[in-house]
Design a protein around this motif. Structure first.
Motif, short mmCIF file in Angstrom:
data_model
loop_
_atom_site.label_atom_id
_atom_site.label_comp_id
_atom_site.label_asym_id
_atom_site.label_seq_id
_atom_site.Cartn_x
_atom_site.Cartn_y
_atom_site.Cartn_z
N GLU A 199 -57.84 47.20 34.09
CA GLU A 199 -56.74 46.39 33.56
C GLU A 199 -56.53 45.14 34.41
OE1 GLU A 199 -54.39 50.13 31.49
OE2 GLU A 199 -53.56 49.21 33.31
N GLY B 148 -59.20 42.78 33.69
CA GLY B 148 -58.94 42.20 32.39
C GLY B 148 -57.87 41.13 32.46
N ALA B 149 -56.82 41.41 33.24
CA ALA B 149 -55.70 40.46 33.39
C ALA B 149 -56.19 39.18 34.06
CB ALA B 149 -54.57 41.10 34.19
N ALA C 19 -58.22 37.28 31.59
CA ALA C 19 -57.37 36.65 30.57
C ALA C 19 -56.67 35.41 31.13
CB ALA C 19 -56.35 37.66 30.06
N ALA C 20 -56.27 35.51 32.41
CA ALA C 20 -55.55 34.39 33.05
C ALA C 20 -56.49 33.20 33.30
CB ALA C 20 -54.92 34.85 34.35
#
Lengths: 258, 338
Positions: free
Chosen positions: B329, B332-333, B336-337
């Motif tokens: 996660e 993934g974060a 995404a950022a």
């Protein structure tokens, strides 16, 4: 007759050495009870390893105790020929293994005290104690890391493991504070730079516990944790049974060499 | 003994077509040339099965063997003995661990092997079904049981299967140390008080015959040895190893001033061997069948430890999964950022 327990005139230094030695021996005894019964083979090895470190520390300290006493006693005289009330360990280390959660909580609480203790004692004005500290500190750093990792796994594991480890923490917390107590005799050693004031290590202990409990998602029990008496020889019921096992052969065969 | 696994007959018969026969031949040629067989090499299925059975039985024996000796850790009569015994039992756990790892190189997981032990399907050495009744038993186990184990295991250092042979080299070094330690305990007892010497004699009386049984049934009755010898897994027969053990051990016992519980034990000058009396094979069969003094107790202790530890193993798995998920996660974060 050599079954008779030894009588000791406990100088402040001897009392200090026996506190450390008895903590190590009794905790090592408890951990050794796991041998062959651990939740996994790796843990059989790890717990035996910690137990061996503890017994090794106890032996070095009893040897020094014999030197301090100066009457030609041996390490075994201290381990095998004292009554329960002559033992100076804290109550925490004599508490039963319980389930694996209780063993881990006991280890975290003790290691979070003794690890910074030995690190500080490396600077002791007493060369023998500084030498023991230098060796012990490496071992206790591992004990703390190993037990804290398990506390985190169990706390942040399954619902069952979390409930078990929280219950163990609640049960053992009352015994956590005794390690930080000292008496006027010890204060003299602190003033002479021989000993570290255990109370001075409380902030380090609190920081370690706070960090580990947070990661383990566990709740620090409230209450002062006020069970004590071990340093004065006022023990829980458990120590008598430990010594019955530990001392049985030496008591049954007075004077025999093993 | 650990090689008792080689005395069990394999139920599955190998199907051998011409292609299979060719591979078998090339395999046997490598074995004959004393080459080591490694995990990724082709090997006959029966060879693989035999090794899994033997290595896992050896591993199980180490694990169950922790119990009779562990029994005396808290009661060891001096701190030096306590530390040595604790270290010894820890060594056995270590042997178990790397033997399971050696077995895993053959494609069977540790979990499966442990399940086989706990369900009673897999065997462990018969010797650990006898009780440790006094401190002298700790000496006797080191001297006799580890001594017998060494007789069996030294040839296994040259076993054709590489991972097993290499594991045995380390194990043998540690076992030799254990054996000397055990003998030293016996020597100390025999030089001690009359009660201590009687303790040592009693231990020898109880452990001697079961130790001779550790080598397995007489060669005439041993069903599996021939194939294992051809594969260079087992290099000496049960009777050869047993005789070797008796020849080495009897003078050691006499040096202690102890007597062996065998009225027929005599020295055969011409052959240079100690001749011993008849072994009670019915006792051996009973112990293998689960009717030894401690079979049920040992298995119950292993099953209880396994069951009591289930929630710990589950927690460790659950926590590892949580960590892995959080790491994913977090990655993934970050992605995404970006």
């Amino acid at each position: 007759m050599s079954t008779t327990s030894i009588a000791l005139a406990e100088s402040p230094l001897l009392a200090l050495v026996l506190r450390r030695a008895d903590d190590a021996l009794i905790l090592g005894h408890r951990l050794s009870e796991w041998c062959g019964h651990a939740p996994m083979l790796e843990e059989d090895i790890a717990l035996a390893n910690i137990a061996l470190d503890c017994v090794g520390q106890a032996r070095a300290l009893y040897e020094y105790a014999a030197q301090v006493d100066g009457r030609g006693l041996t390490e075994d005289d201290f381990a095998y020929r004292r009554e329960a009330h002559q033992y100076r360990n804290c109550l925490l280390v004599e508490q039963p293994n319980g389930d694996f959660a209780a063993t881990i909580v006991r280890q975290v609480l003790f290691s979070a005290f003794i690890d910074p203790y030995w690190r500080a004692m490396m600077g002791s004005a007493d060369a023998a104690l500084a030498a023991v500290a230098a060796k012990a500190e490496k071992e206790t750093a591992y004990h703390l890391r190993h037990a804290a990792e398990w506390l985190i796994r169990l706390g942040d594991g399954t619902a069952e493991s979390r409930a078990r480890v929280q219950a163990a923490l609640d049960d053992l917390w009352p015994y956590a504070g005794e390690a930080f107590e000292s008496d006027p005799a010890e204060a003299g050693l602190v003033a002479a730079g021989i000993a570290v004031d255990p109370a001075s290590l409380r902030p380090a202990f609190d920081r370690t516990i706070a960090r580990v409990l947070e990661e383990a998602t566990l709740t620090r029990p409230t209450g002062s944790g006020a069970q004590s008496g071990g340093r004065r020889g006022r023990h829980s019921e458990h120590l008598g049974f430990i010594l019955a096992d530990l001392q049985y052969l030496q008591r049954a065969h007075p004077g025999a060499v093993w | 003994m650990y090689t008792q696994a080689l005395n069990a007959k394999d139920a599955v018969v190998e199907a051998a077509g011409p292609e299979e026969a060719g591979r078998n031949g090339r395999f046997q040629a490598r074995v004959d040339a004393e080459e080591r067989i490694e995990p990724n090499d082709w090997m006959p299925e029966a060879y693989r099965r035999t090794l899994v059975r033997q290595i896992s039985q050896h591993a199980h024996s180490e694990i169950v063997g922790m119990l009779p000796e562990g029994n005396w850790i808290t009661r060891a009569p001096s701190l030096k003995r306590k530390a040595a015994l604790l270290a010894k039992v820890q060594d056995e756990a270590g042997h178990g661990l790397y033997l399971y790892a050696a077995a895993e190189t053959l494609g069977t997981s540790r979990e499966e092997l442990v399940d086989q032990l706990l369900s009673g399907k897999a065997k462990y050495s018969s010797i650990f079904n006898y009780p440790t009744l006094s401190w002298a038993d700790i000496g006797a186990i080191g001297w006799l049981v580890d001594g017998a184990a060494i007789m069996n295991q030294i040839p296994l250092c040259r076993c054709s299967y590489g991972p097993y042979a290499r594991a045995m080299i380390r194990i043998c070094k540690e076992e030799s140390f254990h054996q000397r330690q055990g003998y030293e305990i016996m020597l100390t007892l025999c030089r001690g008080t009359p009660e201590q010497k009687a303790m040592a004699q009693d231990a020898l009386n109880r452990w001697w015959w079961p130790c001779l049984m550790m080598f397995g049934p007489p060669d005439a009755e041993s069903q599996h040895s021939e194939q294992s010898a051809q594969w260079k897994i087992k290099r000496f027969s049960n009777d050869e190893l047993r005789q070797k053990f008796v020849d080495a051990t009897v003078p050691q016992g006499h040096h202690l001033g102890l007597t062996f519980p065998d009225p027929d034990l005599t020295y055969d000058e011409a052959a240079g061997h100690w001749r011993f009396g008849a072994i009670d094979w019915e006792e051996f069969r009973q112990v293998l069948a689960g009717n030894g003094p401690c079979n049920r107790q040992r298995m119950k202790q292993r099953r209880d430890a396994h069951a009591a530890g289930a929630w710990v193993r589950e927690a460790a798995m659950a926590h590892a999964e949580k960590r892995a998920r959080r790491a994913r996660e977090a990655t993934g974060a970050v992605a995404a950022a970006a």
